[in-house]
Design an enzyme around this catalytic site. Structure first.
Site: not given
Ligand code: FAD
Ligand code: NAP
Length: 342
Positions: A240, A336, A166
């Site tokens: 998250s 995050e 991340r």
């Molecule tokens: P923004 O929120 O608009 O910006 C995020 C950051 O990036 C800010 O610092 C901004 O300045 C910068 N930025 C944006 N665009 C640019 C650009 N073109 N150039 C330079 N900087 C830029 N993330 C995960 O990794 N995995 C997930 O599974 C995941 N699930 C999510 C589920 C939900 C319901 C929600 C709401 C969010 C989730 N996220 C997840 C977080 C998010 O969706 C991601 O991080 C996504 O990539 C953010 O994109 P954005 O365009 O909305 O960025």
């Molecule tokens: P989940 O599956 O309940 O898992 C919770 C945690 O356990 C996470 O830290 C995940 O790591 C880890 N994990 C679970 N199974 C794993 C495996 N087989 N190997 C390694 N790590 C494992 O989580 P969840 O909330 O339902 O989300 C599902 C996936 O979507 C996850 O990968 C999560 O990162 C992603 N997600 C991200 C965001 C965001 O905003 N960043 C929001 C929603 C969902 P990892 O996170 O490394 O996978």
């Protein structure tokens, strides 16, 4: 008439927490020419600049003084194909999930585990988006940016992006300096599925006959996500709120001694990833509401706005969660979500 900023612009529709915040000056750019013109205006004004995609990984802690530059460059181009892969160049403003669907519908493999992540393609390298055992660094070929320091375009190959869990160079040393305009992805033109996450494989087997396609995996991931995560259109959130902590083996031994049932995922470098959601749940926050904010009932790592919340309320809630996890486990949760202003 050239590009003109909108003053006192309401950002409510452009942040998935749904916060009622305003930008002093807002500009949307849809081409590189517009971006260059916008950067000339910003340079003249010498005020701060926030680069905005879909606002799904941002918490506005106050109104924005200075500029918000909304990147809306569209386009998906097939650059080349070879015997087993395709190379695609995608505009930073393309919606991430639309791009994922575009690829799986053509049978291309590499992004199917990342279905239904909100936001834009341009933000995807910032935190090396990941889910269900996949992250974009595995399929990303290069990132093109407008460098605010030199006023010139520059391309980063994958190994120059410092990708980690991340994170990337764009969230660290180049934060605020690089404006991402295009991203290139190399995808497999044959199914090469990553089913390392047990739940994905189980649900896939329950709903689709073999051989499975990338679209079957994307459909499965979408169904799992819809059953567990709140839809920001219904309940404001930014996914998250905290990163999953990765602790040293010594710290993990201490944790497991105190809580033998703690879930854990050993990493290749010997450290151990611990689910932040579990730590938060153990502290009694799961489903708990405080005023207009709370920790979601099915995924407490997601902080939610029940309606009418402010960034300050969400921050106070985040601090209370951090504090109780620290007191109980001596583990520090790091946001995050990007805080603005930080
Ligand atoms: P923004 O929120 O608009 O910006 C995020 C950051 O990036 C800010 O610092 C901004 O300045 C910068 N930025 C944006 N665009 C640019 C650009 N073109 N150039 C330079 N900087 C830029 N993330 C995960 O990794 N995995 C997930 O599974 C995941 N699930 C999510 C589920 C939900 C319901 C929600 C709401 C969010 C989730 N996220 C997840 C977080 C998010 O969706 C991601 O991080 C996504 O990539 C953010 O994109 P954005 O365009 O909305 O960025
Ligand atoms: P989940 O599956 O309940 O898992 C919770 C945690 O356990 C996470 O830290 C995940 O790591 C880890 N994990 C679970 N199974 C794993 C495996 N087989 N190997 C390694 N790590 C494992 O989580 P969840 O909330 O339902 O989300 C599902 C996936 O979507 C996850 O990968 C999560 O990162 C992603 N997600 C991200 C965001 C965001 O905003 N960043 C929001 C929603 C969902 P990892 O996170 O490394 O996978």
């Amino acid at each position: 008439m050239g590009l003109q900023p909108i003053h006192n612009f309401n950002l409510r529709a452009l942040n998935t927490f749904g916060l009622d915040v305003r930008a002093e000056k807002y500009l949307k750019v849809t081409t590189e020419n517009e971006l260059e013109a916008a950067m000339a205006l910003v340079a003249l004004a010498e005020s701060p600049l926030l680069i905005l995609g879909g606002g799904s990984n941002l918490l506005f802690t106050a109104d924005v003084s200075g500029w918000v530059l909304h990147i809306a460059i569209e386009g998906i181009e097939l650059v080349s194909t070879d015997s087993d892969s395709v190379l695609l160049e995608v505009g930073a403003g393309v919606a991430w999930h639309d791009f994922v669907r575009y690829t799986v519908e053509r049978g291309w493999s590499g992004l199917e585990n990342l279905a239904l992540i909100p936001g834009t393609v341009g933000a995807s390298p910032i935190q090396n988006i990941g889910a269900y055992g996949a992250e974009i660094s595995q399929v990303l070929e290069s990132v093109t940016v407008f460098d605010r320091q030199t006023n010139a375009y520059r391309t980063f190959q994958t190994d120059g992006c410092d990708f980690g869990y991340r994170t990337s160079i764009f969230k660290q040393a180049w934060k605020g300096r690089a404006i991402i305009t295009h991203v290139r992805f190399r995808l497999s033109s044959r199914p090469r599925l990553n089913l390392s996450y047990g739940t994905v494989k189980q649900e896939l087997a329950a709903h689709f006959p073999e051989p499975w396609t990338p679209a079957n995996v994307a459909d499965t991931v979408e169904a799992i996500r819809r059953s567990k995560l709140p839809d920001p259109a219904v309940l404001g959130n930014a996914g998250s709120f905290f990163k999953n902590p990765v602790v040293t083996v010594e710290d993990f031994m201490r944790l497991v001694e105190a809580c033998p049932t703690i879930p854990n995922y050993p990493q290749s470098d010997g450290s151990v990833k611990v689910p932040a959601a579990w730590l938060i749940e153990q502290c009694g926050w799961k489903g708990k509401r405080v005023g207009n904010v709370g920790c979601h009932a099915t995924q407490p790592l997601v902080l939610v706005n029940y309606g009418g919340a402010t960034g300050a309320e969400l921050m106070a809630h985040a601090r209370a969660v951090q504090q109780s996890v620290w007191e109980r486990f001596h583990v520090r949760l790091e946001p995050e979500v990007n805080l603005y202003p930080s």
